[in-house]
Scaffold this motif. Structure first.
Motif, PDB file in Angstrom:
ATOM      1  N   GLY A  57       0.824  -1.208   0.000  1.00  9.92           N
ATOM      2  CA  GLY A  57       0.000   0.000   0.000  1.00  9.92           C
ATOM      3  C   GLY A  57       0.854   1.253   0.000  1.00  9.92           C
TER       4      GLY A  57
ATOM      5  N   SER B 116       1.078   3.507  -3.552  1.00  8.15           N
ATOM      6  CA  SER B 116       0.492   4.846  -3.516  1.00  8.15           C
ATOM      7  C   SER B 116       1.572   5.916  -3.683  1.00  8.15           C
TER       8      SER B 116
ATOM      9  N   LEU C 272       2.706   6.028  -7.328  1.00  8.65           N
ATOM     10  CA  LEU C 272       1.680   6.605  -8.200  1.00  8.65           C
ATOM     11  C   LEU C 272       1.691   8.119  -8.091  1.00  8.65           C
ATOM     12  N   VAL C 273       1.794   8.618  -6.867  1.00  7.40           N
ATOM     13  CA  VAL C 273       1.729  10.070  -6.688  1.00  7.40           C
ATOM     14  C   VAL C 273       3.014  10.737  -7.169  1.00  7.40           C
TER      15      VAL C 273
ATOM     16  N   PHE D 176      -3.825  12.139  -5.027  1.00  9.36           N
ATOM     17  CA  PHE D 176      -3.641  11.356  -3.800  1.00  9.36           C
ATOM     18  C   PHE D 176      -4.792  10.390  -3.499  1.00  9.36           C
TER      19      PHE D 176
ATOM     20  N   ALA E   1      -4.808   7.523  -5.846  1.00 10.24           N
ATOM     21  CA  ALA E   1      -3.633   6.673  -5.627  1.00 10.24           C
ATOM     22  C   ALA E   1      -3.871   5.719  -4.457  1.00 10.24           C
ATOM     23  N   VAL E   2      -4.503   6.242  -3.391  1.00  9.63           N
ATOM     24  CA  VAL E   2      -4.767   5.377  -2.232  1.00  9.63           C
ATOM     25  C   VAL E   2      -5.721   4.258  -2.643  1.00  9.63           C
TER      26      VAL E   2
ATOM     27  N   ALA F 137      -3.908   1.765  -4.737  1.00 12.00           N
ATOM     28  CA  ALA F 137      -2.971   0.967  -3.940  1.00 12.00           C
ATOM     29  C   ALA F 137      -3.718  -0.121  -3.183  1.00 12.00           C
TER      30      ALA F 137
ATOM     31  N   THR G 171      -1.178  13.207   4.539  1.00  7.02           N
ATOM     32  CA  THR G 171      -2.029  12.642   5.583  1.00  7.02           C
ATOM     33  C   THR G 171      -2.121  13.644   6.728  1.00  7.02           C
TER      34      THR G 171
ATOM     35  N   PHE H 244      -4.244   0.127   3.271  1.00  6.18           N
ATOM     36  CA  PHE H 244      -4.749   1.470   3.539  1.00  6.18           C
ATOM     37  C   PHE H 244      -3.876   2.147   4.597  1.00  6.18           C
TER      38      PHE H 244
ATOM     39  N   ALA I 269      -0.631   3.172   3.005  1.00  2.90           N
ATOM     40  CA  ALA I 269      -0.710   4.384   2.195  1.00  2.90           C
ATOM     41  C   ALA I 269      -0.721   5.614   3.096  1.00  2.90           C
TER      42      ALA I 269
END
Lengths: 303, 298
Positions: free
Chosen positions: A42, A46, A49-50, A57, A60-61, A64, A122, A184, A187
């Motif tokens: 994860g 993620s 990808l970002v 974002f 991407a999450v 992932a 986050t 999760f 990520a």
């Protein structure tokens, strides 16, 4: 960001990961030593990808988590049919394999040096919302028919199958749920620490999650959350003796397993109904309800 | 010429693989001994390996012990540490007839605790054993054989010979085999089960200690060296849970495959390949090499 907020976010992320282990180990009795690898998947997917592909974002999450679910489906489908010990071994091997790939694909992941430069997206509020959603999800799974079926599988797989529960199907779903939750959490952690490295996701991390579940009591969701909170905050509290803190941590766990094997909380759950039910019988219905409401308010205030 | 060099390459790798496999076999058989009696995967075995590797190192460094006494010291230390672990961590769970999961969680915790003890006393730094063997290797027909590898094979062979004799002919050994079959019935037959379980841990600890010293000599010493216990875990599952011979065979196979993979593709990606091979093997032959299928329930 203040120190306490940082610790709080880390704790929230740990709880989400531990919730996956709670469903898997506490509810269904499966020992996965590869849960941290899903967290790693994860985090890496993620972050890649970002940073590399400039995907937004949230998308991407989601991607992932979907990726981890895909991998989890493959792993679960092949390994859940074999016996429990083999499953623990297979997930362990999977975890180490994922780490090996992360270490080796230097071009994409930076190898053992880690993958830095992830933006910090986050926020504490996001972590709190994610935590509440995860707790809500796991609580509902636990009290659904599906959750009770899983408990039956843990207690006696043969008897559960005789009662018409498809054990393999249930285990696969639980495994996927656990994998998704771990991914999760991964990520979220990648976008909080802004840095990921393969060493964070070894089998000992998975073992620590299992230990946290047993610390609080594997039959109690409250206990699992309490275990995750205490044991992830404990190393911070014990910072004065950094060398000894892991040893103290281990000793506490050994004491609990030896003297209170059901975990600190046993089967006890924090519940508002339970609080209101505790009043003496014979109290007036209306009065009781008011009292329950008052107690609920009190509990909310405490939380 | 080409043919001979390929041949000697294969022989060379086989020698390396078998000697690595011999050490893995020491770990795997110790691991399987406890599994057979108490039916749980005892990861604290790794902690015992780590502690005895350091004890052997201290003996060689400070007491200037030669090779054989160092091996004996490490071996004995392993036995003692494993007995202490049994007494402190596992006995009360067994007395309370706790579920297997508690044993499992305790054993992982003990592994972490013993590792941490090493970190506290030695720090996270690396150490190397003093030079205990004069000549390091000799060459036979283009194959260079390290003395250490010979030592590993000899140690494993001697240890297994003694173990096989003890399990077959001594009273305690027979009791251990009986306990592997059924702990409760063994108790009903008037055998002191507490003592037998302690003895099982002691014997398993002796093997852990021997493998610990050998691993310490072959690699560098670091607190996490005990995590090599997972090689024993893999080997005993591949060999078929419930069989000591199977565990040893699984370990040999694992050692050979690992050495070949590392020469062909490097140490980095070999865990991934080993994982795939392992899953395929478990799917094709879930009862392991030995074919003794261990049953959880009748």
């Amino acid at each position: 960001m203040s120190y306490f907020v940082t610790v709080g976010v880390f704790t929230a992320i740990t709880i989400i990961g531990v919730l996956g282990t709670f469903i898997l180990t506490g509810l269904t009795g499966l020992f996965s030593l590869g849960q941290a690898a899903f967290m790693g998947l994860g985090a890496y997917v993620s972050a890649l990808l970002v940073v590399t592909f400039h995907v937004p974002f949230p998308l991407a999450v989601v991607l992932a988590v979907l990726f981890a679910l895909g991998v989890g489906y493959f792993i679960g489908y092949t390994t859940l049919k074999i016996r429990q010990d083999f499953f623990a071994l297979a997930t362990f091997g999977f975890g180490e394999a994922v780490r090996a790939v992360m270490n080796e694909s230097v071009k994409w992941t930076g190898g053992a040096m880690g993958f830095a430069g992830v933006p910090q997206l986050t926020t504490p509020w996001l972590a709190a919302a994610a935590l509440i959603a995860a707790v809500w999800l796991v609580r509902n799974v636990r009290y659904s028919k599906f959750g009770r079926d899983c408990l039956a599988i843990r207690t006696d797989e043969l008897a559960a199958e005789v009662m018409g529960i498809n054990a393999f199907d249930h285990k696969l779903k639980v495994f996927l749920l656990g994998a998704g939750l771990s991914a999760f959490a991964g990520a979220l952690s990648a976008f909080f620490t802004t840095y990921v490295e393969p060493a964070m996701f070894g089998w000992t991390q998975s073992a620590v999650w299992i230990i946290m579940v047993f610390f609080g009591g594997r039959d109690s969701l409250t206990g699992a959350i309490f275990g995750a909170t205490t044991l992830s905050a404990l190393p911070e509290v014990l910072r004065f003796a950094s060398q000894w803190r892991v040893a103290i941590y281990c000793l506490i766990i050994l004491l609990i397993i030896n003297f209170r094997p059901a975990g600190l909380f046993g089967r006890w759950e924090l519940s508002f109904k339970g609080l209101s039910r505790r009043r003496p019988p014979g109290a007036g219905a209306g009065k009781g309800r008011r009292k329950a409401v008052a107690e609920k308010g009190g509990a909310d205030a405490d939380a | 010429m080409e043919g001979t060099s390929t041949f000697s390459f294969v022989v060379q790798q086989m020698v390396n693989g078998i000697s690595l496999g011999a050490v893995y076999a020491l770990i795997a058989v110790g691991f399987a001994l406890v599994f057979n009696v108490l039916k749980f995967s005892n990861f604290s075995h790794g902690g015992v390996i780590g502690i005895s590797a350091y004890v052997g190192f201290l003996g060689a460094l400070h007491l200037h012990l030669p090779l054989l006494p160092t091996l004996l010291l490490g071996t004995l230390a392993g036995g003692v540490v494993a007995s202490v672990v049994e007494f402190l961590a596992f006995r009360s769970i067994r007395k309370k007839r706790g579920q297997l999961v508690y044993f499992f969680v305790t054993s992982v915790t003990m592994l972490m605790l013993l590792e941490q003890v090493l970190v506290i006393f030695f720090g996270a730094s690396f150490f190397t054993y003093p030079q205990l063997i004069r000549t390091t290797s000799f060459t036979v027909g283009g194959v260079s054989i390290s003395i250490l590898y010979i030592l590993m094979m000899v140690c494993a062979a001697v240890a297994f010979a003694v173990l096989a004799w003890a399990l077959r002919y001594t009273k305690v050994g027979i009791a251990i085999r009986a306990a592997s079959n059924d702990l409760t019935t063994t108790n009903l037959m008037g055998v002191n089960v507490d003592f037998i379980v302690l003895a099982t841990f002691f014997v398993s600890g002796l093997l852990a200690g021997l493998s610990g010293v050998l691993l310490g000599m072959a690699y560098t010493l670091y607190p996490q060296i005990g995590q090599l216990v997972v090689k024993g875990f893999i080997a005993s599952v591949l060999g078929g849970l419930g069989s000591l011979t199977g565990a040893a065979m699984g370990a040999l196979a694992l050692g050979i495959v690992e050495v070949f993979l590392i020469t062909v593709m490097g140490a980095g990606l070999s865990p991934a390949v080993i994982f795939v091979l392992m899953v395929v093997f478990l799917l094709v032959r879930p009862q392991g090499f030995a074919g003794v299928s261990f049953k959880e329930k009748a």
